[in-house]
Design an enzyme around this catalytic site. Structure first.
Site, PDB file in Angstrom:
ATOM      1  N   TYR A 139      24.042   9.817 -13.333  1.00 57.23           N
ATOM      2  CA  TYR A 139      24.374  10.355 -12.015  1.00 57.23           C
ATOM      3  C   TYR A 139      24.397  11.859 -12.119  1.00 57.23           C
ATOM      4  O   TYR A 139      25.026  12.403 -13.047  1.00 57.23           O
ATOM      5  CB  TYR A 139      25.744   9.834 -11.560  1.00 57.23           C
ATOM      6  CG  TYR A 139      26.224  10.381 -10.236  1.00 57.23           C
ATOM      7  CD1 TYR A 139      27.301  11.269 -10.181  1.00 57.23           C
ATOM      8  CD2 TYR A 139      25.627  10.004  -9.043  1.00 57.23           C
ATOM      9  CE1 TYR A 139      27.763  11.765  -8.974  1.00 57.23           C
ATOM     10  CE2 TYR A 139      26.080  10.496  -7.824  1.00 57.23           C
ATOM     11  CZ  TYR A 139      27.151  11.388  -7.802  1.00 57.23           C
ATOM     12  OH  TYR A 139      27.600  11.888  -6.601  1.00 57.23           O
ATOM     13  N   ASP A 234      22.258  18.093 -18.046  1.00 62.46           N
ATOM     14  CA  ASP A 234      23.322  18.044 -17.042  1.00 62.46           C
ATOM     15  C   ASP A 234      24.648  17.878 -17.791  1.00 62.46           C
ATOM     16  O   ASP A 234      25.023  16.770 -18.161  1.00 62.46           O
ATOM     17  CB  ASP A 234      23.077  16.893 -16.067  1.00 62.46           C
ATOM     18  CG  ASP A 234      24.202  16.807 -15.046  1.00 62.46           C
ATOM     19  OD1 ASP A 234      24.127  15.943 -14.145  1.00 62.46           O
ATOM     20  OD2 ASP A 234      25.180  17.570 -15.153  1.00 62.46           O
ATOM     21  N   LYS A 262      33.303  20.886 -13.378  1.00 65.19           N
ATOM     22  CA  LYS A 262      34.523  20.227 -13.870  1.00 65.19           C
ATOM     23  C   LYS A 262      35.409  21.151 -14.704  1.00 65.19           C
ATOM     24  O   LYS A 262      36.143  21.974 -14.164  1.00 65.19           O
ATOM     25  CB  LYS A 262      34.146  18.930 -14.606  1.00 65.19           C
ATOM     26  CG  LYS A 262      33.527  17.860 -13.651  1.00 65.19           C
ATOM     27  CD  LYS A 262      33.243  16.577 -14.361  1.00 65.19           C
ATOM     28  CE  LYS A 262      32.411  15.640 -13.509  1.00 65.19           C
ATOM     29  NZ  LYS A 262      33.175  14.787 -12.603  1.00 65.19           N
TER      30      LYS A 262
HETATM   31  P1  KE4 Z   1      30.078  16.812  -8.205  1.00 68.04           P
HETATM   32  O1  KE4 Z   1      29.103  17.132  -7.107  1.00 68.04           O
HETATM   33  O2  KE4 Z   1      30.822  15.513  -7.977  1.00 68.04           O
HETATM   34  O3  KE4 Z   1      31.010  17.990  -8.550  1.00 68.04           O
HETATM   35  O4  KE4 Z   1      29.227  16.621  -9.552  1.00 68.04           O
HETATM   36  C1  KE4 Z   1      28.189  15.661  -9.568  1.00 68.04           C
HETATM   37  C2  KE4 Z   1      27.904  15.274 -11.012  1.00 68.04           C
HETATM   38  C3  KE4 Z   1      26.781  15.781 -11.624  1.00 68.04           C
HETATM   39  N1  KE4 Z   1      26.489  15.483 -12.912  1.00 68.04           N
HETATM   40  C4  KE4 Z   1      27.314  14.689 -13.647  1.00 68.04           C
HETATM   41  C5  KE4 Z   1      26.957  14.386 -15.069  1.00 68.04           C
HETATM   42  C6  KE4 Z   1      28.487  14.155 -13.068  1.00 68.04           C
HETATM   43  O5  KE4 Z   1      29.297  13.366 -13.820  1.00 68.04           O
HETATM   44  C7  KE4 Z   1      28.794  14.448 -11.733  1.00 68.04           C
HETATM   45  C8  KE4 Z   1      30.022  13.889 -11.035  1.00 68.04           C
HETATM   46  N2  KE4 Z   1      30.822  13.000 -11.800  1.00 68.04           N
HETATM   47  C9  KE4 Z   1      31.498  11.954 -11.046  1.00 68.04           C
HETATM   48  C10 KE4 Z   1      32.332  11.156 -12.051  1.00 68.04           C
HETATM   49  N3  KE4 Z   1      31.560  10.160 -12.680  1.00 68.04           N
HETATM   50  C11 KE4 Z   1      32.283  12.462  -9.901  1.00 68.04           C
HETATM   51  C12 KE4 Z   1      33.361  11.560  -9.390  1.00 68.04           C
HETATM   52  C13 KE4 Z   1      33.201  11.317  -7.922  1.00 68.04           C
HETATM   53  O6  KE4 Z   1      32.031  11.175  -7.461  1.00 68.04           O
HETATM   54  O7  KE4 Z   1      34.241  11.240  -7.233  1.00 68.04           O
END
Ligand code: KE4
Length: 422
Positions: A139, A234, A262
């Site tokens: 993701y 990523d 994060k």
């Molecule tokens: P955000 O747009 O949620 O800040 O980041 C997206 C993203 C991009 N790349 C990686 C490797 C990520 O893990 C994420 C977001 N992680 C999830 C947790 N698995 C966010 C949790 C959520 O969607 O509430």
């Protein structure tokens, strides 16, 4: 707040601001959080939970770390946003450049999604190519190009390929199984010259934690180099989570572009993308790749993120965290197996996942084959004992510096009780 859940569901889709928080993946009703302190999250009904979600990664020092709170509080009194350059974002950019291998120039944004979306745009501009490769179960945020066979919340609620994304937007995205070195060789053999970029989670964290097989990251580096494609790590989740120099430093493989978020924001909205100067000089106002953001480099996020990164201090922070996390993983495996439950864990740095399977998965298909019904029982059994795990088998457990050895021990004892009855 009485009846908060009904009120939330009345005015927000699923009652949440992000799907995974809805408990859709495990059933039941989520609690409303009102305060975090150290390794604990407090619910509005007064319950204190030992927290292994930790806002899905940012809180590597624990909730409400005094240096983070002090920095954000101080900055807030000076204003929340200026719409002008600040020294804070330069200090953040300089810190990231100094820590991350091969990072020469960086742009700050407001989320991981923005970071990966922008990095992809730079890669396509730099190569003049359109195709991108991602991995099934990974993701990278919810922008159209990469919301394909995605993990995390998309997999949790069964929409790995979201509605509303025209097939034209995803036709240029090829998905391969994670760790599929042969598949990768075949694709690059046939289409390498058309590939703008490969984007990879160097440690997959959105199908639970799945580790790169020996040679997988090295192959990615080799094939992209040979084909003139860019390699994008990523590291939104793994950045400053598996090591001070991220997974690139941990595994000794250097990408062309990297995305971060994060931990660098300590729980405030932040993201970053960057890489070699030759690529980042393509970004507006220097070059033709347009990307912008009202709150990019926001002073509060910069103050909080800098305070957290400075409190981490450097590489020495990580071995104790990794050992604590590995002890949790080993302890859960031992107790589950002793109770006759098939469990296997993956762990690296301050992240881990316990799978209900005989052996730790190496691909999303293997994660899908794990016993997710048993995970749901385990989740609720642990929640009843005051331990908050990710409400999805496709998420990762995050351990922080605030998780004392006693908390890990308590977790293992609680798990033993739960394994005995699921
Ligand atoms: P955000 O747009 O949620 O800040 O980041 C997206 C993203 C991009 N790349 C990686 C490797 C990520 O893990 C994420 C977001 N992680 C999830 C947790 N698995 C966010 C949790 C959520 O969607 O509430």
């Amino acid at each position: 707040m009485k009846g908060w859940w009904e009120r939330a569901q009345a005015v927000m889709p699923g009652g949440v601001s992000s799907p995974v928080r809805s408990f859709h993946g495990v059933g039941g009703t989520p609690f409303a959080a009102v305060r975090g302190q150290g390794a604990y999250l407090y619910a509005d009904d007064g319950r204190a939970y030992l927290d292994y979600v930790m806002s899905y990664g940012p809180l590597i020092l624990g909730h409400a770390h005094p240096e983070v709170i002090g920095a954000v509080t101080h900055q807030a009194a000076l204003g929340t946003s200026y719409g002008a350059p600040t020294g804070l974002e330069t200090e953040m950019a300089e810190l990231l450049v100094s820590a991350y291998p091969g990072l020469e120039m960086v742009r700050l944004v407001n989320s991981g999604t923005e970071a990966t979306m922008s990095a992809l745009r730079v890669a396509r501009a730099a190569t003049g190519r359109k195709r991108v490769i991602k991995f099934i179960g990974s993701y990278h945020g919810h922008h159209d190009s990469l919301l394909v066979r995605a993990g995390s919340g998309a997999a949790t609620i069964g929409v790995p390929d979201s509605a509303g994304v025209p097939e034209e937007m995803t036709a240029l995205t090829m998905s391969l199984p994670y760790n599929d070195r042969e598949g990768l060789a075949a694709v690059f053999g046939n289409l390498g010259s058309e590939v703008a970029a490969v984007i990879v989670e160097p440690v997959a964290g959105n199908m639970g934690t799945v580790l790169p097989e020996p040679g997988f990251l090295e192959d990615l580096r080799r094939f992209t180099q040979a084909a003139g494609s860019l390699l994008i790590f990523d590291e939104v989740m793994t950045g400053f989570r598996v090591g001070w120099a991220g997974a690139a430093g941990y595994y000794g493989v250097r990408p062309d572009l990297v995305t971060l978020a994060k931990v660098i924001g300590a729980g405030l909205p932040v993201g970053a993308y960057g890489g070699k100067r030759e690529y980042m000089q393509l970004v507006a106002p220097l070059g033709p790749v347009y990307q912008a953001g009202t709150l990019s480099g926001n002073p509060l996020a910069m103050a909080g993120g800098l305070a957290q990164l400075r409190a981490i201090g450097g590489p020495a922070f990580y071995p104790p965290l990794a050992e604590k996390t590995a002890a949790l993983a080993r302890g859960l495996e031992e107790r589950g197996r002793r109770r006759g439950v098939a469990v296997a864990a993956n762990s690296v740095g301050g992240m881990m996942t316990l799978f209900f399977a005989d052996r730790a998965p190496k691909t999303f298909a293997e994660v899908e084959a794990t016993d997710r019904g048993r995970y749901r029982k385990y989740f609720h059994g642990m929640l009843d004992q005051g331990i908050f795990l990710p409400p999805s088998a496709f998420e990762t457990v995050f351990v922080s510096a605030a998780h004392e050895k006693e908390a890990i021990e308590h977790t293992l004892e609680a798990a033993d009780t739960v394994f005995a009855r699921i």
